[in-house]
Design a protein around this motif. Structure first.
Motif, PDB file in Angstrom:
ATOM      1  N   HIS A 259       0.863  -1.182   0.000  1.00  0.00           N
ATOM      2  CA  HIS A 259       0.000   0.000   0.000  1.00  0.00           C
ATOM      3  C   HIS A 259       0.904   1.238   0.000  1.00  0.00           C
ATOM      4  O   HIS A 259       1.876   1.299   0.762  1.00  0.00           O
ATOM      5  CB  HIS A 259      -0.909   0.001   1.237  1.00  0.00           C
ATOM      6  CG  HIS A 259      -2.026   0.989   1.118  1.00  0.00           C
ATOM      7  ND1 HIS A 259      -1.830   2.356   1.253  1.00  0.00           N
ATOM      8  CD2 HIS A 259      -3.341   0.832   0.838  1.00  0.00           C
ATOM      9  CE1 HIS A 259      -2.986   2.984   1.078  1.00  0.00           C
ATOM     10  NE2 HIS A 259      -3.918   2.080   0.824  1.00  0.00           N
ATOM     11  N   PRO A 260       0.590   2.239  -0.830  1.00  0.00           N
ATOM     12  CA  PRO A 260       1.437   3.432  -0.880  1.00  0.00           C
ATOM     13  C   PRO A 260       1.585   4.131   0.476  1.00  0.00           C
ATOM     14  O   PRO A 260       2.612   4.757   0.735  1.00  0.00           O
ATOM     15  CB  PRO A 260       0.698   4.329  -1.884  1.00  0.00           C
ATOM     16  CG  PRO A 260      -0.018   3.365  -2.775  1.00  0.00           C
ATOM     17  CD  PRO A 260      -0.453   2.240  -1.879  1.00  0.00           C
ATOM     18  N   CYS A 294     -10.829   6.166  -1.958  1.00  0.00           N
ATOM     19  CA  CYS A 294      -9.661   5.902  -1.121  1.00  0.00           C
ATOM     20  C   CYS A 294      -9.321   7.125  -0.272  1.00  0.00           C
ATOM     21  O   CYS A 294      -9.095   8.221  -0.800  1.00  0.00           O
ATOM     22  CB  CYS A 294      -8.467   5.539  -2.012  1.00  0.00           C
ATOM     23  SG  CYS A 294      -6.952   5.337  -1.071  1.00  0.00           S
ATOM     24  N   PHE A 296      -6.672   7.813   1.216  1.00  0.00           N
ATOM     25  CA  PHE A 296      -5.278   8.253   1.064  1.00  0.00           C
ATOM     26  C   PHE A 296      -5.070   9.012  -0.252  1.00  0.00           C
ATOM     27  O   PHE A 296      -3.995   9.563  -0.488  1.00  0.00           O
ATOM     28  CB  PHE A 296      -4.354   7.021   1.135  1.00  0.00           C
ATOM     29  CG  PHE A 296      -2.894   7.356   1.221  1.00  0.00           C
ATOM     30  CD1 PHE A 296      -2.391   8.139   2.254  1.00  0.00           C
ATOM     31  CD2 PHE A 296      -2.006   6.888   0.267  1.00  0.00           C
ATOM     32  CE1 PHE A 296      -1.041   8.458   2.325  1.00  0.00           C
ATOM     33  CE2 PHE A 296      -0.652   7.197   0.326  1.00  0.00           C
ATOM     34  CZ  PHE A 296      -0.166   7.987   1.364  1.00  0.00           C
ATOM     35  N   GLU A 297      -6.096   9.077  -1.062  1.00  0.00           N
ATOM     36  CA  GLU A 297      -5.953   9.607  -2.423  1.00  0.00           C
ATOM     37  C   GLU A 297      -5.300  11.003  -2.498  1.00  0.00           C
ATOM     38  O   GLU A 297      -4.373  11.213  -3.305  1.00  0.00           O
ATOM     39  CB  GLU A 297      -7.334   9.581  -3.113  1.00  0.00           C
ATOM     40  CG  GLU A 297      -7.317   9.890  -4.585  1.00  0.00           C
ATOM     41  CD  GLU A 297      -7.610  11.351  -4.857  1.00  0.00           C
ATOM     42  OE1 GLU A 297      -7.257  11.799  -5.943  1.00  0.00           O
ATOM     43  OE2 GLU A 297      -8.162  12.047  -3.976  1.00  0.00           O
ATOM     44  N   CYS A 300      -1.532  10.484  -2.169  1.00  0.00           N
ATOM     45  CA  CYS A 300      -0.924   9.317  -2.821  1.00  0.00           C
ATOM     46  C   CYS A 300      -0.207   9.699  -4.120  1.00  0.00           C
ATOM     47  O   CYS A 300      -0.811  10.298  -5.011  1.00  0.00           O
ATOM     48  CB  CYS A 300      -2.002   8.282  -3.117  1.00  0.00           C
ATOM     49  SG  CYS A 300      -1.315   6.807  -3.894  1.00  0.00           S
ATOM     50  N   TYR A 302       0.588   7.764  -6.463  1.00  0.00           N
ATOM     51  CA  TYR A 302       0.150   6.903  -7.576  1.00  0.00           C
ATOM     52  C   TYR A 302      -1.322   7.087  -7.913  1.00  0.00           C
ATOM     53  O   TYR A 302      -1.885   6.288  -8.657  1.00  0.00           O
ATOM     54  CB  TYR A 302       0.371   5.427  -7.215  1.00  0.00           C
ATOM     55  CG  TYR A 302       1.749   5.113  -6.688  1.00  0.00           C
ATOM     56  CD1 TYR A 302       2.861   5.195  -7.512  1.00  0.00           C
ATOM     57  CD2 TYR A 302       1.940   4.749  -5.355  1.00  0.00           C
ATOM     58  CE1 TYR A 302       4.126   4.920  -7.026  1.00  0.00           C
ATOM     59  CE2 TYR A 302       3.202   4.480  -4.860  1.00  0.00           C
ATOM     60  CZ  TYR A 302       4.287   4.568  -5.700  1.00  0.00           C
ATOM     61  OH  TYR A 302       5.535   4.299  -5.222  1.00  0.00           O
ATOM     62  N   ARG A 303      -1.973   8.101  -7.346  1.00  0.00           N
ATOM     63  CA  ARG A 303      -3.429   8.194  -7.503  1.00  0.00           C
ATOM     64  C   ARG A 303      -3.828   8.321  -8.970  1.00  0.00           C
ATOM     65  O   ARG A 303      -3.090   8.849  -9.790  1.00  0.00           O
ATOM     66  CB  ARG A 303      -3.979   9.370  -6.697  1.00  0.00           C
ATOM     67  CG  ARG A 303      -3.507  10.730  -7.146  1.00  0.00           C
ATOM     68  CD  ARG A 303      -4.097  11.808  -6.250  1.00  0.00           C
ATOM     69  NE  ARG A 303      -3.530  13.108  -6.567  1.00  0.00           N
ATOM     70  CZ  ARG A 303      -2.436  13.596  -6.002  1.00  0.00           C
ATOM     71  NH1 ARG A 303      -1.772  12.879  -5.105  1.00  0.00           N
ATOM     72  NH2 ARG A 303      -1.985  14.794  -6.335  1.00  0.00           N
ATOM     73  N   CYS A 307      -9.457   5.950  -8.259  1.00  0.00           N
ATOM     74  CA  CYS A 307      -9.259   5.871  -6.806  1.00  0.00           C
ATOM     75  C   CYS A 307     -10.374   6.583  -6.043  1.00  0.00           C
ATOM     76  O   CYS A 307     -10.611   6.280  -4.867  1.00  0.00           O
ATOM     77  CB  CYS A 307      -7.906   6.467  -6.418  1.00  0.00           C
ATOM     78  SG  CYS A 307      -6.527   5.628  -7.219  1.00  0.00           S
ATOM     79  N   PRO A 312     -11.546   1.254  -1.753  1.00  0.00           N
ATOM     80  CA  PRO A 312     -11.001  -0.033  -2.230  1.00  0.00           C
ATOM     81  C   PRO A 312     -11.186  -1.132  -1.188  1.00  0.00           C
ATOM     82  O   PRO A 312     -11.117  -0.879   0.008  1.00  0.00           O
ATOM     83  CB  PRO A 312      -9.509   0.257  -2.442  1.00  0.00           C
ATOM     84  CG  PRO A 312      -9.385   1.731  -2.472  1.00  0.00           C
ATOM     85  CD  PRO A 312     -10.501   2.288  -1.651  1.00  0.00           C
ATOM     86  N   CYS A 333      -5.852  -1.267  -1.887  1.00  0.00           N
ATOM     87  CA  CYS A 333      -5.401  -0.356  -2.951  1.00  0.00           C
ATOM     88  C   CYS A 333      -5.776  -0.962  -4.290  1.00  0.00           C
ATOM     89  O   CYS A 333      -5.591  -2.165  -4.502  1.00  0.00           O
ATOM     90  CB  CYS A 333      -3.895  -0.144  -2.842  1.00  0.00           C
ATOM     91  SG  CYS A 333      -3.216   0.814  -4.199  1.00  0.00           S
ATOM     92  N   ILE A 334      -6.233  -0.121  -5.219  1.00  0.00           N
ATOM     93  CA  ILE A 334      -6.640  -0.670  -6.530  1.00  0.00           C
ATOM     94  C   ILE A 334      -5.444  -1.181  -7.334  1.00  0.00           C
ATOM     95  O   ILE A 334      -5.619  -1.916  -8.300  1.00  0.00           O
ATOM     96  CB  ILE A 334      -7.421   0.366  -7.366  1.00  0.00           C
ATOM     97  CG1 ILE A 334      -6.548   1.577  -7.669  1.00  0.00           C
ATOM     98  CG2 ILE A 334      -8.715   0.790  -6.701  1.00  0.00           C
ATOM     99  CD1 ILE A 334      -7.099   2.416  -8.795  1.00  0.00           C
ATOM    100  N   LEU A 335      -4.221  -0.778  -6.938  1.00  0.00           N
ATOM    101  CA  LEU A 335      -3.052  -1.231  -7.694  1.00  0.00           C
ATOM    102  C   LEU A 335      -2.664  -2.675  -7.358  1.00  0.00           C
ATOM    103  O   LEU A 335      -1.826  -3.264  -8.034  1.00  0.00           O
ATOM    104  CB  LEU A 335      -1.857  -0.319  -7.410  1.00  0.00           C
ATOM    105  CG  LEU A 335      -2.046   1.152  -7.817  1.00  0.00           C
ATOM    106  CD1 LEU A 335      -0.767   1.921  -7.591  1.00  0.00           C
ATOM    107  CD2 LEU A 335      -2.486   1.258  -9.269  1.00  0.00           C
TER     108      LEU A 335
HETATM  109  S1  SF4 Z   1      -6.305   3.249  -4.233  1.00  0.00           S
HETATM  110 FE1  SF4 Z   1      -5.339   4.830  -5.477  1.00  0.00          FE
HETATM  111  S2  SF4 Z   1      -5.100   6.594  -4.129  1.00  0.00           S
HETATM  112 FE2  SF4 Z   1      -5.514   4.818  -2.848  1.00  0.00          FE
HETATM  113  S3  SF4 Z   1      -3.538   4.085  -2.282  1.00  0.00           S
HETATM  114 FE3  SF4 Z   1      -4.114   2.936  -4.100  1.00  0.00          FE
HETATM  115  S4  SF4 Z   1      -3.270   4.108  -5.822  1.00  0.00           S
HETATM  116 FE4  SF4 Z   1      -3.224   5.447  -4.024  1.00  0.00          FE
END
Ligand code: SF4
Length: 339
Positions: A259-260, A294, A296-297, A300, A302-303, A307, A312, A333-335
């Motif tokens: 997670h970022p 999210c 944390f967006e 983040c 990587y947003r 997101c 998520p 996290c979607i990643l």
């Molecule tokens: S869901 Fe998106 S904003 Fe949230 S931590 Fe993952 S990449 Fe970052």
């Protein structure tokens, strides 16, 4: 084997002038006897509120939903059921549980200990609450034994002293003795080493590790310090804005965070080989103004557009070396590819 503690969808809501907020939001985890779960995150992420919910020490007006099942010990003094739902106990039902089943060590012993009561008397008070039939001599003996257990040197002398006569490290040991005096099986340690210098910190961590092994305690270790948690935890749960956003075996999460936010915490954590710390941009959002999707967006790196669409889910992390899911490593996290 059934876990010692099983938390299922625990949510805490607090009233504010702007409406209800959720400092703890749909939290799920398990903790086994003899295991240490590190609960990490910045201040305001919900770690302490979660532990207060387990102890029934929430502020007035708070409401709780979800479940927190604590396995009962098998003796004549339990209520007869196999598990207790800590989230549903009345104040009266909690009295025999606090101290005897679940206890807490606080961050700053100087404020948690009673300054006008001798250390021994404070420990005896905790034992007497659960065993009022014990004679004074037996209480004194057990208090001294608790201090010995917590590796307090000269326990008889320390029992006669007041908290201000003890060093910071000894005060924390006295707190540990007090917490363990009634023989709980679940111990919550809330930033127990934050106020201590690094050598005393190490001694306290070793002491907690030894007591956990010897007594088979389930230890919920709350901290913002990843360096500290790396020394004690078997598993980690990282909290952000009231939710667990990553969890898994401590070594895996610390070596390969997915997670970022966890990644950011690690980059911001002091290490000898790292010359420059990289703080996470921005601040923890106010609970009354969480972003959609999210939480944390806004911080983040990587947003992306998706997101913000929805919160998520916690997804099982697929191991980097193949299609085998790392045991119970999950991130919100979607990643993270769904495993
Ligand atoms: S869901 Fe998106 S904003 Fe949230 S931590 Fe993952 S990449 Fe970052």
């Amino acid at each position: 084997m059934a876990p010692l503690l099983e938390v299922r969808g625990l949510t805490v809501e607090l009233p504010t002038p702007a409406g209800w907020v959720r400092p703890v939001n749909d939290v799920w985890f398990e903790l086994s006897a003899g295991e240490t779960l590190g609960l990490v995150g910045e201040s305001g992420c919900g770690k302490t509120m979660l532990s207060l919910a387990l102890l029934g020490l929430l502020p007035p007006g708070a409401r709780t939903t979800g479940e927190a099942w604590l396995a009962q010990r098998n003796d004549s003094r339990n209520s007869g059921s196999e598990r207790l739902n800590l989230a549903a106990l009345t104040e009266r039902e909690r009295v025999p549980v606090r101290g005897r089943e679940i206890a807490m060590i606080f961050q700053e012993p100087m404020t948690a200990l009673n300054p006008v009561l001798r250390i021994g008397a404070q420990i005896e008070e905790g034992i007497r609450a659960h065993q009022p039939e014990l004679a004074a001599g037996e209480l004194t003996r057990r208090a001294r034994e608790a201090l010995e257990h917590a590796a307090v040197p000269e326990p008889e002398l320390r029992a006669r002293q007041f908290p201000h006569q003890l060093s910071g490290g000894l005060r924390q040991r006295a707190m540990i003795a007090m917490a363990l005096a009634a023989g709980p099986r679940l111990l919550i340690a809330d930033e127990p080493t934050t106020a201590l210098d690094v050598t005393v910190q190490k001694q306290i961590l070793e002491l907690l590790g030894r007591l956990r092994r010897e007594l088979g305690l389930g230890l919920l270790f709350i901290t913002h310090d990843l360096g500290v948690v790396a020394q004690v935890a078997d598993r980690l749960a990282v909290m952000y804005a009231g939710r667990i956003i990553e969890e898994g075996p401590a070594g895996t999460v610390l070596r390969r965070p997915r997670h970022p936010y966890t990644e950011g915490l690690l980059r911001a954590s002091p290490q000898l080989k790292r010359r420059k710390l990289e703080p996470i941009a921005g601040a923890v959002p106010r609970l009354g103004a969480l972003p959609p999707g999210c939480a944390f967006e806004p911080r983040c790196p990587y947003r992306r557009a998706e997101c913000s669409a929805a919160v998520p889910e916690l997804r099982v992390v697929v191991n980097d070396v193949g299609p085998v899911a790392a045991p119970r490593h999950r991130a919100r996290c979607i990643l993270v590819e769904a495993g």
